[in-house]
Design a protein around this motif. Structure first.
Motif, PDB file in Angstrom:
ATOM      1  N   PRO A   1       0.848  -1.201   0.000  1.00 20.73           N
ATOM      2  CA  PRO A   1       0.000   0.000   0.000  1.00 20.73           C
ATOM      3  C   PRO A   1       0.883   1.251   0.000  1.00 20.73           C
ATOM      4  N   ARG A   2       0.520   2.225  -0.845  1.00 12.17           N
ATOM      5  CA  ARG A   2       1.351   3.435  -0.991  1.00 12.17           C
ATOM      6  C   ARG A   2       0.453   4.675  -1.023  1.00 12.17           C
ATOM      7  N   ASP A   3       1.047   5.802  -0.631  1.00 14.87           N
ATOM      8  CA  ASP A   3       0.308   7.049  -0.734  1.00 14.87           C
ATOM      9  C   ASP A   3       0.459   7.611  -2.143  1.00 14.87           C
ATOM     10  N   GLU A   4      -0.048   8.815  -2.381  1.00 12.22           N
ATOM     11  CA  GLU A   4      -0.017   9.372  -3.728  1.00 12.22           C
ATOM     12  C   GLU A   4       1.393   9.674  -4.213  1.00 12.22           C
ATOM     13  N   HIS A   5       2.335   9.724  -3.294  1.00 12.96           N
ATOM     14  CA  HIS A   5       3.735   9.973  -3.672  1.00 12.96           C
ATOM     15  C   HIS A   5       4.533   8.679  -3.786  1.00 12.96           C
ATOM     16  N   GLY A   6       3.859   7.550  -3.623  1.00 13.52           N
ATOM     17  CA  GLY A   6       4.539   6.272  -3.744  1.00 13.52           C
ATOM     18  C   GLY A   6       5.195   5.777  -2.480  1.00 13.52           C
ATOM     19  N   GLN A   7       4.975   6.471  -1.345  1.00 13.06           N
ATOM     20  CA  GLN A   7       5.587   6.050  -0.090  1.00 13.06           C
ATOM     21  C   GLN A   7       4.788   4.916   0.537  1.00 13.06           C
ATOM     22  N   PRO A   8       5.482   3.867   1.025  1.00 18.35           N
ATOM     23  CA  PRO A   8       4.770   2.725   1.628  1.00 18.35           C
ATOM     24  C   PRO A   8       3.991   3.143   2.866  1.00 18.35           C
ATOM     25  N   GLN A   9       2.878   2.462   3.083  1.00 16.91           N
ATOM     26  CA  GLN A   9       2.017   2.731   4.229  1.00 16.91           C
ATOM     27  C   GLN A   9       1.950   1.488   5.107  1.00 16.91           C
ATOM     28  N   GLN A  10       1.963   1.711   6.417  1.00 15.11           N
ATOM     29  CA  GLN A  10       1.864   0.620   7.374  1.00 15.11           C
ATOM     30  C   GLN A  10       0.608   0.801   8.219  1.00 15.11           C
ATOM     31  N   MET A  11       0.015  -0.314   8.607  1.00 17.18           N
ATOM     32  CA  MET A  11      -1.128  -0.229   9.504  1.00 17.18           C
ATOM     33  C   MET A  11      -0.683   0.220  10.886  1.00 17.18           C
ATOM     34  N   VAL A  12      -1.436   1.180  11.437  1.00 17.96           N
ATOM     35  CA  VAL A  12      -1.221   1.616  12.814  1.00 17.96           C
ATOM     36  C   VAL A  12      -2.309   0.971  13.664  1.00 17.96           C
ATOM     37  N   VAL A  13      -1.923  -0.061  14.405  1.00 18.97           N
ATOM     38  CA  VAL A  13      -2.862  -0.723  15.305  1.00 18.97           C
ATOM     39  C   VAL A  13      -2.839   0.046  16.620  1.00 18.97           C
ATOM     40  N   VAL A  14      -3.990   0.587  16.987  1.00 20.29           N
ATOM     41  CA  VAL A  14      -4.096   1.371  18.226  1.00 20.29           C
ATOM     42  C   VAL A  14      -4.694   0.490  19.315  1.00 20.29           C
ATOM     43  N   GLY A  15      -3.956   0.348  20.407  1.00 21.82           N
ATOM     44  CA  GLY A  15      -4.479  -0.377  21.561  1.00 21.82           C
ATOM     45  C   GLY A  15      -5.285   0.554  22.441  1.00 21.82           C
ATOM     46  N   MET A  16      -6.489   0.155  22.772  1.00 18.76           N
ATOM     47  CA  MET A  16      -7.373   0.955  23.615  1.00 18.76           C
ATOM     48  C   MET A  16      -7.506   0.282  24.976  1.00 18.76           C
TER      49      MET A  16
ATOM     50  N   ALA B   1      -5.637   5.440  24.568  1.00 20.95           N
ATOM     51  CA  ALA B   1      -5.262   4.982  23.228  1.00 20.95           C
ATOM     52  C   ALA B   1      -3.748   5.071  23.029  1.00 20.95           C
ATOM     53  N   ARG B   2      -3.169   3.990  22.474  1.00 21.36           N
ATOM     54  CA  ARG B   2      -1.709   3.941  22.257  1.00 21.36           C
ATOM     55  C   ARG B   2      -1.413   3.187  20.967  1.00 21.36           C
ATOM     56  N   PRO B   3      -0.742   3.847  20.014  1.00 20.13           N
ATOM     57  CA  PRO B   3      -0.383   3.139  18.778  1.00 20.13           C
ATOM     58  C   PRO B   3       0.681   2.084  19.054  1.00 20.13           C
ATOM     59  N   LEU B   4       0.455   0.874  18.568  1.00 27.58           N
ATOM     60  CA  LEU B   4       1.344  -0.258  18.843  1.00 27.58           C
ATOM     61  C   LEU B   4       2.234  -0.601  17.657  1.00 27.58           C
ATOM     62  N   THR B   5       1.807  -0.238  16.452  1.00 27.18           N
ATOM     63  CA  THR B   5       2.554  -0.623  15.253  1.00 27.18           C
ATOM     64  C   THR B   5       2.597   0.562  14.295  1.00 27.18           C
ATOM     65  N   GLY B   6       3.315   0.380  13.186  1.00 27.14           N
ATOM     66  CA  GLY B   6       3.363   1.410  12.160  1.00 27.14           C
ATOM     67  C   GLY B   6       4.156   2.625  12.592  1.00 27.14           C
ATOM     68  N   GLY B   7       3.975   3.708  11.875  1.00 25.67           N
ATOM     69  CA  GLY B   7       4.702   4.945  12.162  1.00 25.67           C
ATOM     70  C   GLY B   7       3.788   6.146  12.205  1.00 25.67           C
ATOM     71  N   ARG B   8       4.413   7.330  12.200  1.00 32.34           N
ATOM     72  CA  ARG B   8       3.700   8.619  12.231  1.00 32.34           C
ATOM     73  C   ARG B   8       2.804   8.725  13.462  1.00 32.34           C
ATOM     74  N   HIS B   9       3.328   8.245  14.585  1.00 35.88           N
ATOM     75  CA  HIS B   9       2.564   8.286  15.825  1.00 35.88           C
ATOM     76  C   HIS B   9       2.349   9.716  16.306  1.00 35.88           C
ATOM     77  N   ASP B  10       3.304  10.586  16.069  1.00 34.40           N
ATOM     78  CA  ASP B  10       3.141  11.982  16.491  1.00 34.40           C
ATOM     79  C   ASP B  10       1.994  12.645  15.753  1.00 34.40           C
ATOM     80  N   GLU B  11       1.865  12.329  14.482  1.00 36.92           N
ATOM     81  CA  GLU B  11       0.775  12.886  13.692  1.00 36.92           C
ATOM     82  C   GLU B  11      -0.570  12.428  14.240  1.00 36.92           C
ATOM     83  N   LEU B  12      -0.641  11.159  14.615  1.00 35.87           N
ATOM     84  CA  LEU B  12      -1.873  10.633  15.200  1.00 35.87           C
ATOM     85  C   LEU B  12      -2.165  11.315  16.535  1.00 35.87           C
ATOM     86  N   ALA B  13      -1.131  11.522  17.324  1.00 31.48           N
ATOM     87  CA  ALA B  13      -1.322  12.185  18.623  1.00 31.48           C
ATOM     88  C   ALA B  13      -1.863  13.594  18.440  1.00 31.48           C
TER      89      ALA B  13
END
Length: 913
Positions: A117-132, A238-250
């Motif tokens: 999975p990639r964004d419009e710029h071709g960068q790979p995307q990872q699932m962010v699994v959020v633990g609640m 809520a706490r992201p367990l996987t993936g990246g861009r956690h600061d953006e989610l916060a």
């Protein structure tokens, strides 16, 4: 020889005994780990060697790991070698390691088929699994499910790393939905080796009806527009367990959870949630639930989290997840005493360890104390108490302390108003000159009238209990101050006094208004804006509960979710007609109050308000139909082949706050008993709508638009209705069809009605004859609404609302055969604009009339809110608006509108006014 710690596991846990009996080799496998916590590294090593070549091997390995971790953590806990923090940390690590391993395996498998999975710029995307919940807080218990939310940063499509490698590309959204399903299955499917964790995804936006996975942007839109108070509570941990861009989610989540200013509404949100839980506990007889029962774990969590919600925007240290850490920070921040913290922390430790031991018995997700002697003995042994009675004694001491602190935190504080300048006025202790000066300074032009109102209120509340009188005394000075800033402060004060007299015996309402200044201000705005609103709240004072958190009132309603909430509430009273009727009325009143608050705040156009009131009516009619059918003893099928058709303001989605409902009942059922059965259903529906109960009336109804009017059958078959409309209906009945619509019931009947409606409206007509009949009907309406005053009646006088409606109906009936788009039920404004666009009338006349219609309805709405019986204004106030309507009338009808009724106009058929 078995390890002593494992012997204790077998003695205190039936599940542990079964596990060791079935797999005796596990005792040797875990023995080396009993001297220390089962580390994250050891878990990863177990899963990684040898590599898992397919999902069956992976799933088996995950479950084998869970068995080993369970044995080690349980043995160490029961032996006293592990404290609560270690047990929670071990299970949290297990969940994180298993999620990471399963996610990596299934991501790779999906990517091999579909590409990354990639964004419009071709960068790979990872699932962010959020633990609640407890997983997010690092507080997982031994038999807990795990609350997860699946997110991903950006939308896009999948693509292979190497363009030469063929893959079947899918959207990122579809990729992550599939990945999420595979992850849930990997963890929660019950195989021969058991399961790893039950996965609960219901905390995601829109709950069960929401998408399995969503992008950050969709999450942000949801939280801003639709996020509810309890979701703020849920997202604290809520706490992201996987993936990246956690600061953006916060950055997305933080402003939703932690508000910039002190958020007293959080008290209300958690109080409400706690009341719901207590109600459910009582309903299910769950008083011995160590989590949800009185003095249980949930009350400790609420006590910590309410301060997080209220103060977390100002005190960053409160923006952490673990309950124990938050309790400690409350002491550091001066929000809790050290003694209170110690008692709550000790109780939390005991209750959570007890919860674990309950779950050790059978590896079941439960917090209920056992009711059989054998399990009680095992539990007492696990807690190291002499017997079960001793265990209960310790438990009760902790629960009593928790309850005491919880009630102290959530109790409404008394506000000292002795120093308020208007206190002497409210108490009647000042001299007349001082009273007059203070009241005039506060904005009151008629101090004597104000003093008379206050004197009457004091007299009527003189016998209140002292505690209630104190609350009233603390409320009146700030209320008098807020009311003084309204356009008609004296009239508003009189409405406020009438309300206070009605609720004076209910001290909680006085406390509510005294405790929450925002609630008081919102109430005063509503009372000032509308005597009708004041009467509604005074008659149904439970509506004051909605003012605790005024932000709730101003949230745009999601009618799908509101309908689901109503359905759930009605489901809670199966077979109880009275309770269900009251629930419907309360729902209407609450939703109406919320819309009124948004209306008064200027957040809704009149068109938007009417749309919402129509959605509200649709929702209530739909549930009324469903409940009436369910309670009909003579019903002959599970789902009725029956529909409700809306006419008039309901059909045209132009409802006001107090509008009645013009409805027609149709059925399409070959059963020979259908007419009788559906007539009973219609009668039952009408009774449910119109009966006056202690909770009020739902709606007044008008059923005279059915075939043959008041003398006709209450319900019509679709075949009979079709024949009537095509061969026997009067012109005014076809006028009514221009704004009729299917509301609820059998969708096939709704589609059939809409097809017939369009056929009737599209029938070619003699325009001259049509005009004569419409003019005759208009004059008959004039005759029925004679206006002898010097004021202009916004609805009925020439140049008013009815003239616009008749012009639109004439345009539709005259031209729909050639322009079928005029049959669309879009409302008068949109149809006028459409008529102008296609050249039926000059576009400038169409637009001016549309604007005039909007203004007439706006003024009518404002006057009705003020409580006036008739919507009438001085003619100069609407001169230009009336001129625009008269220009439309002259253009469409070909003659000037009449200013008075034709006294001798008659028709052969009774018509609704």
């Amino acid at each position: 020889m078995p390890h002593p710690a494992l012997e204790r596991v077998s003695r205190c846990s039936r599940y542990g005994q079964r596990l060791l009996t079935a797999q005796p080799q596990l005792a040797d496998a875990v023995a080396a780990h009993l001297g220390q916590p089962f580390s994250r590294e050891a878990m990863q090593a177990f899963l990684g060697a040898p590599p898992c070549l397919d999902d069956a091997v992976l799933h088996q390995r995950l479950r084998q790991l869970r068995q080993r971790v369970w044995l080690v953590a349980t043995a160490r806990d029961l032996a006293g070698d592990a404290d609560l923090a270690e047990v929670m940390s071990t299970y949290t690590s297990l969940a994180e390691v298993c999620i990471d391993a399963a996610l990596g395996f299934h991501h790779a498998a999906l990517a091999a088929r579909h590409g990354e999975p990639r964004d419009e710029h071709g960068q790979p995307q990872q699932m962010v699994v959020v633990g609640m919940g407890k997983l997010g807080g690092g507080e997982l218990n031994v038999s807990s499910d795990i609350d997860l939310i699946y997110l991903y940063p950006e939308e896009g499509d999948t693509a292979a790393d190497d363009p030469a490698v063929p893959v079947r590309s899918i959207s990122n959204h579809e990729f992550f939905i599939r990945l999420g399903r595979r992850l849930a299955a990997a963890l929660s499917e019950n195989t021969a080796d058991g399961y790893v964790f039950r996965v609960d995804l219901r905390l995601r936006p829109w709950g069960d009806s929401g998408p399995f996975a969503m992008g950050f942007a969709m999450l942000e839109d949801y939280l801003v527009a639709q996020g509810r108070p309890w979701e703020r509570y849920a997202w604290i941990k809520a706490r992201p367990l996987t993936g990246g861009r956690h600061d953006e989610l916060a950055d997305i989540v933080r402003p939703f959870v932690f508000r910039k200013y002190l958020d007293f509404g959080a008290f209300a949100a958690i109080r409400d949630l706690h009341v719901q839980i207590r109600r459910e506990v009582a309903r299910r007889d769950m008083a011995h639930n160590v989590k949800l029962g009185p003095g249980g774990i949930r009350e400790i969590e609420f006590t910590a989290q309410v301060f997080q919600l209220i103060r977390g925007g100002q005190i960053v240290a409160l923006q952490q997840r673990p309950t124990v850490a938050v309790l400690a920070e409350l002491v550091e921040s001066g929000l809790m005493t050290a003694d209170a913290h110690q008692e709550l922390a000790d109780a939390y430790d005991f209750l959570r360890r007890l919860e674990h031991r309950i779950q050790y018995l059978d590896d079941a997700q439960t917090q209920l104390l056992p009711d059989d002697a054998a399990s009680q003995a095992l539990l007492a042994d696990a807690v190291r108490c002499a017997d079960y009675g001793a265990l209960l004694a310790v438990l009760d001491r902790h629960r009593n302390k928790v309850t005491r602190h919880f009630e102290q935190v959530f109790a409404a504080p008394q506000t000292d108003q002795d120093s308020h300048p208007l206190t002497v006025v409210c108490c009647g202790t000042a001299d007349p000159d001082t009273n007059h000066a203070l009241l005039e300074n506060a904005g009151y032009a008629d101090p004597e009238r104000v003093l008379a109102t206050l004197d009457a209120l004091r007299h009527n509340t003189a016998r209140l209990p002292e505690s209630t009188q104190l609350r009233l005394n603390s409320l009146l000075p700030p209320a008098l101050e807020v009311i003084g800033g309204q356009p008609d402060p004296t009239g508003t004060l009189e409405r406020f006094a009438a309300l206070i007299q009605a609720i004076a015996k209910r001290a909680t309402y006085l406390a509510l208004l005294a405790e929450y200044p925002a609630a008081l201000q919102q109430l005063v705005r509503l009372l000032a804006a509308s005597p009708w609103a004041a009467q509604m709240i005074t008659r149904q004072p439970q509506l004051l509960d909605e003012l605790i958190a005024p932000q709730h009132l101003l949230r745009v309603p999601d009618w799908g979710r509101r309908a689901a909430q109503l359905r759930d509430e009605l489901d809670a009273h199966p077979g109880d007609t009275e309770a269900q009727m009251d629930a419907l009325r309360r729902f209407k009143q609450v939703q109406t109050l919320r819309l009124l608050a948004q209306d008064v705040a200027g957040q809704l156009t009149l068109e938007a308000l009417s749309d919402h009131l129509s959605y509200l009516a649709d929702t209530l009619l739909n549930e009324t139909l469903a409940r009436c059918w369910a309670g009909l003893k003579t019903r002959h099928r599970d789902t009725p082949r029956f529909a409700i058709i809306g006419y008039g303001k309901l059909g045209g989605k132009e409802l006001g706050y107090a509008s009645d409902l013009d409805i027609v009942f149709l059925y399409d059922d070959p059963d020979e008993r259908a007419q009788e059965i559906y007539a009973r259903l219609a009668q039952r529906i009408n009774t449910w709508l119109g009966t006056l109960t202690p909770a009020g009336m739902l709606y007044e109804t008008d059923l005279r638009l059915r075939p043959d009017g008041a003398s006709g059958l209450l319900v019509s078959s679709t075949e009979a209705f079709r024949d009537y409309q095509l061969h026997h209906a009067w012109v005014w009945e076809h006028q009514a069809l221009t704004r009729a619509r299917f509301v609820c019931g059998d969708a096939a009947i709704g589609a059939s009605f809409e097809a017939l409606r369009r056929q009737v409206l599209g029938t070619p007509r003699d325009s001259g004859k049509l005009r004569e009949e419409i003019l005759a009907m208009r004059e008959k309406m004039h005759a029925g609404h004679v206006n002898d005053s010097e004021l202009f009646d916004l609805k009925h006088d020439s140049g008013g609302i009815v003239d616009v409606e008749f012009c639109v109906q004439h345009l539709v009936l005259t031209h729909c055969a050639i322009h079928p788009e005029l049959a669309d039920n879009l409302g008068n404004i949109a149809l006028l604009q459409r008529a102008g666009e296609i050249g039926l009338i000059p576009s400038e006349i169409a637009q001016a009339a549309a604007d005039a219609y909007r203004e007439l309805r706006r003024q009518q709405h404002a006057i009705k809110l003020s409580g006036a019986e008739y919507a009438r204004v001085p003619p100069p106030a609407v001169e230009s608006v009336r001129d625009a309507v008269l220009a439309l009338w002259n253009t469409v009808m070909g003659q000037p509108a009449q200013s008075h009724a034709m006294k001798d106009a008659t028709l052969n058929r009774e018509t609704p006014a």
